[in-house]
Design a protein around this motif. Structure first.
Motif, PDB file in Angstrom:
ATOM      1  N   LYS A 167       0.281  17.923   9.278  1.00 43.66           N
ATOM      2  CA  LYS A 167      -0.845  18.029  10.210  1.00 43.66           C
ATOM      3  C   LYS A 167      -2.108  17.356   9.688  1.00 43.66           C
ATOM      4  CE  LYS A 167       0.905  22.245  12.342  1.00 43.66           C
ATOM      5  NZ  LYS A 167       0.618  23.642  12.756  1.00 43.66           N
ATOM      6  N   GLN A 168      -1.951  16.408   8.796  1.00 45.12           N
ATOM      7  CA  GLN A 168      -3.080  15.634   8.311  1.00 45.12           C
ATOM      8  C   GLN A 168      -2.794  14.149   8.464  1.00 45.12           C
ATOM      9  OE1 GLN A 168      -4.753  16.697   4.520  1.00 45.12           O
ATOM     10  NE2 GLN A 168      -4.160  18.842   4.722  1.00 45.12           N
ATOM     11  N   SER A 169      -3.840  13.372   8.352  1.00 44.32           N
ATOM     12  CA  SER A 169      -3.646  11.938   8.523  1.00 44.32           C
ATOM     13  C   SER A 169      -3.110  11.311   7.245  1.00 44.32           C
ATOM     14  CB  SER A 169      -4.956  11.272   8.926  1.00 44.32           C
ATOM     15  OG  SER A 169      -5.785  11.099   7.815  1.00 44.32           O
ATOM     16  N   LEU A 170      -2.719  10.068   7.349  1.00 43.91           N
ATOM     17  CA  LEU A 170      -2.264   9.337   6.172  1.00 43.91           C
ATOM     18  C   LEU A 170      -3.467   9.035   5.273  1.00 43.91           C
ATOM     19  CD1 LEU A 170      -0.057   8.631   8.403  1.00 43.91           C
ATOM     20  CD2 LEU A 170       0.412   6.642   6.974  1.00 43.91           C
ATOM     21  N   PHE A 180       5.062  13.577   2.345  1.00 45.57           N
ATOM     22  CA  PHE A 180       5.684  12.420   2.995  1.00 45.57           C
ATOM     23  C   PHE A 180       4.962  11.185   2.471  1.00 45.57           C
ATOM     24  CE2 PHE A 180       8.594  10.757   5.857  1.00 45.57           C
ATOM     25  CZ  PHE A 180       8.029   9.921   6.815  1.00 45.57           C
ATOM     26  N   PHE A 214       0.845  -1.187   0.000  1.00 52.50           N
ATOM     27  CA  PHE A 214       0.000   0.000   0.000  1.00 52.50           C
ATOM     28  C   PHE A 214       0.888   1.248   0.000  1.00 52.50           C
ATOM     29  CE2 PHE A 214      -3.797  -2.385   1.239  1.00 52.50           C
ATOM     30  CZ  PHE A 214      -3.246  -3.485   1.885  1.00 52.50           C
ATOM     31  N   LYS A 221       9.307  11.185  10.655  1.00 55.12           N
ATOM     32  CA  LYS A 221       9.618   9.754  10.608  1.00 55.12           C
ATOM     33  C   LYS A 221       8.384   8.942  10.210  1.00 55.12           C
ATOM     34  CE  LYS A 221      13.758  10.414  12.357  1.00 55.12           C
ATOM     35  NZ  LYS A 221      14.991  10.176  11.556  1.00 55.12           N
ATOM     36  N   GLY A 222       8.615   7.642  10.010  1.00 59.76           N
ATOM     37  CA  GLY A 222       7.512   6.748   9.684  1.00 59.76           C
ATOM     38  C   GLY A 222       6.747   6.316  10.920  1.00 59.76           C
ATOM     39  N   LEU A 223       5.990   5.266  10.766  1.00 60.57           N
ATOM     40  CA  LEU A 223       5.120   4.795  11.838  1.00 60.57           C
ATOM     41  C   LEU A 223       5.748   3.643  12.616  1.00 60.57           C
ATOM     42  CD1 LEU A 223       1.717   4.686   9.933  1.00 60.57           C
ATOM     43  CD2 LEU A 223       2.740   6.587  11.183  1.00 60.57           C
ATOM     44  N   LEU A 272      -1.155   7.933  16.466  1.00 56.85           N
ATOM     45  CA  LEU A 272      -2.176   7.738  15.448  1.00 56.85           C
ATOM     46  C   LEU A 272      -3.001   6.491  15.741  1.00 56.85           C
ATOM     47  CD1 LEU A 272       0.023   8.375  12.289  1.00 56.85           C
ATOM     48  CD2 LEU A 272      -1.652   9.936  13.226  1.00 56.85           C
ATOM     49  N   PHE A 277      -6.999   6.164   8.895  1.00 58.93           N
ATOM     50  CA  PHE A 277      -6.248   6.754   9.993  1.00 58.93           C
ATOM     51  C   PHE A 277      -6.957   7.994  10.540  1.00 58.93           C
ATOM     52  CE2 PHE A 277      -2.071   4.752  10.180  1.00 58.93           C
ATOM     53  CZ  PHE A 277      -2.069   4.001   9.014  1.00 58.93           C
ATOM     54  N   GLY A 278      -6.743   8.238  11.831  1.00 60.87           N
ATOM     55  CA  GLY A 278      -7.098   9.523  12.410  1.00 60.87           C
ATOM     56  C   GLY A 278      -5.960  10.498  12.169  1.00 60.87           C
ATOM     57  N   ILE A 279      -6.206  11.765  12.498  1.00 58.46           N
ATOM     58  CA  ILE A 279      -5.182  12.784  12.309  1.00 58.46           C
ATOM     59  C   ILE A 279      -4.096  12.683  13.365  1.00 58.46           C
ATOM     60  CG2 ILE A 279      -4.768  15.284  12.372  1.00 58.46           C
ATOM     61  CD1 ILE A 279      -7.371  15.712  10.977  1.00 58.46           C
ATOM     62  N   GLY A 280      -4.431  12.137  14.500  1.00 62.79           N
ATOM     63  CA  GLY A 280      -3.433  11.944  15.533  1.00 62.79           C
ATOM     64  C   GLY A 280      -3.560  12.891  16.700  1.00 62.79           C
ATOM     65  N   GLN A 311       1.064  11.650   3.214  1.00 64.78           N
ATOM     66  CA  GLN A 311       0.739  12.409   4.414  1.00 64.78           C
ATOM     67  C   GLN A 311       1.151  13.860   4.238  1.00 64.78           C
ATOM     68  OE1 GLN A 311       2.882  11.437   8.054  1.00 64.78           O
ATOM     69  NE2 GLN A 311       1.034  11.762   9.259  1.00 64.78           N
ATOM     70  N   LEU A 315      -4.638   6.869   1.939  1.00 63.14           N
ATOM     71  CA  LEU A 315      -4.267   5.786   1.039  1.00 63.14           C
ATOM     72  C   LEU A 315      -4.329   6.273  -0.395  1.00 63.14           C
ATOM     73  CD1 LEU A 315      -3.605   2.755   0.685  1.00 63.14           C
ATOM     74  CD2 LEU A 315      -6.066   2.363   0.502  1.00 63.14           C
ATOM     75  N   PHE A 361       4.570  -1.083   8.269  1.00 68.17           N
ATOM     76  CA  PHE A 361       4.838   0.185   7.609  1.00 68.17           C
ATOM     77  C   PHE A 361       6.331   0.464   7.462  1.00 68.17           C
ATOM     78  CE2 PHE A 361       0.761   2.298   7.109  1.00 68.17           C
ATOM     79  CZ  PHE A 361      -0.058   1.457   7.842  1.00 68.17           C
ATOM     80  N   GLY A 374       9.050   5.750   5.580  1.00 68.51           N
ATOM     81  CA  GLY A 374       8.619   6.947   4.865  1.00 68.51           C
ATOM     82  C   GLY A 374       9.705   7.588   4.025  1.00 68.51           C
ATOM     83  N   ILE A 392       4.526   7.094   2.497  1.00 60.37           N
ATOM     84  CA  ILE A 392       4.790   5.914   3.324  1.00 60.37           C
ATOM     85  C   ILE A 392       4.185   4.686   2.659  1.00 60.37           C
ATOM     86  CG2 ILE A 392       4.425   4.810   5.569  1.00 60.37           C
ATOM     87  CD1 ILE A 392       4.195   7.489   6.842  1.00 60.37           C
ATOM     88  N   TYR A 407       0.780   5.330   0.880  1.00 60.90           N
ATOM     89  CA  TYR A 407       0.070   6.398   1.560  1.00 60.90           C
ATOM     90  C   TYR A 407       0.807   7.715   1.353  1.00 60.90           C
ATOM     91  CZ  TYR A 407      -2.296   2.704   4.286  1.00 60.90           C
ATOM     92  OH  TYR A 407      -3.025   1.613   4.671  1.00 60.90           O
ATOM     93  N   LYS A 432      -8.425  -1.814   3.365  1.00 57.56           N
ATOM     94  CA  LYS A 432      -8.117  -0.398   3.478  1.00 57.56           C
ATOM     95  C   LYS A 432      -8.173   0.048   4.924  1.00 57.56           C
ATOM     96  CE  LYS A 432      -9.679   4.137   1.888  1.00 57.56           C
ATOM     97  NZ  LYS A 432     -10.605   4.843   0.983  1.00 57.56           N
ATOM     98  N   VAL A 433      -7.131   0.702   5.354  1.00 61.20           N
ATOM     99  CA  VAL A 433      -7.037   1.198   6.728  1.00 61.20           C
ATOM    100  C   VAL A 433      -7.314   2.692   6.744  1.00 61.20           C
ATOM    101  CG1 VAL A 433      -5.461   1.563   8.664  1.00 61.20           C
ATOM    102  CG2 VAL A 433      -5.393  -0.583   7.402  1.00 61.20           C
TER     103      VAL A 433
END
Lengths: 116, 112
Positions: free
Chosen positions: A41-44, A91, A34, B42-44, B89, B102-105, A38, A46, A107, A110, A93, A36, B99-100
């Motif tokens: 200040k926003q979410s990832l 970004f 997958f 950075k990544g997750l 997150l 995500f929230g904004i965090g 980003q 897809l 994951f 990134g 990922i 993604y 499909k996943v």
């Protein structure tokens, strides 16, 4: 186990050029990968789902001719941003999962793309 | 369409405090829910994965709970440390689909 790497970790390119980002599963076979994106200040979000050996499935609003995805082997997927523009700066990922439906996505770290 | 909301958006606490981060989702038909940590640029890093049949998961000072019927999950961090400072997150995977969402965090800052 279940390590995913991305290369490069960051890249700066000129507007109009193309950039390729690699995503590798280091210790497992990833039948599905997958991509993604980003924004700050926003979410990832897809972008697309790719299964090994077949064409990627893009999410609504993602230009498939601009973001070329190739998943030619069970350990490698590539995302090529063609004719990059400053608004493509983001970004990116990737994640990968094994064949089993229950398996989680792992994951990568990134890639930061900056288009000048 | 699944929507994931995280509250608060930002949190600043003194070192040593226990804290709770909240995640809510609109569609309760989920396969699993996962909490991640993301450091700046950075990544997750996966922290905890809760399957739909589970109520909670624990790892060290972290405890995540899941209430599917109410569409909520909480991440509890005990005895917070400056090294816990990061964005947390929440991600929800629907049943029967990959499909996943995500929230904004929640951006956490732990002050020494």
């Amino acid at each position: 186990g279940a390590v995913v790497s991305q290369h490069p970790s960051w890249v700066i390119c000129k507007s109009g050029t193309s950039v390729k980002i690699e995503c590798r599963s280091l210790d497992f076979q990833a039948t599905t990968m997958f991509w993604y994106r980003q924004f700050p200040k926003q979410s990832l979000m897809l972008m697309a789902t790719s299964n090994e050996g077949s064409k990627a499935t893009y999410e609504q609003g993602v230009e498939k001719d601009k973001f070329l995805i190739n998943h030619a082997s069970l350990t490698l997927s590539t995302l090529t941003v063609t004719s990059a523009h400053p608004e493509d700066s983001s970004f990116y990922i990737c994640s990968a999962k094994r064949l089993a439906a229950w398996d989680e996505q792992f994951f990568g770290p990134g890639t930061r793309l900056t288009v000048l | 369409k699944q929507e994931v909301t995280q509250i608060p958006a930002a949190l600043s606490v003194p070192e040593g405090e226990n804290l709770v981060l909240n995640c809510s989702f609109t569609d309760s038909a989920i396969y699993n829910l996962q909490w991640f940590r993301q450091d700046p640029g950075k990544g997750l890093t996966s922290l905890l994965l809760i399957q739909s049949s589970q109520r909670e998961q624990t790892s060290g000072r972290l405890n995540a709970s899941l209430d599917k019927s109410s569409g909520r999950s909480t991440l509890y961090i005990a005895a917070s440390q400056p090294g816990d400072s990061a964005t947390y997150l929440c991600a929800v995977r629907p049943g029967g689909y990959q499909k996943v969402t995500f929230g904004i965090g929640t951006k956490l800052q732990v002050i020494p």
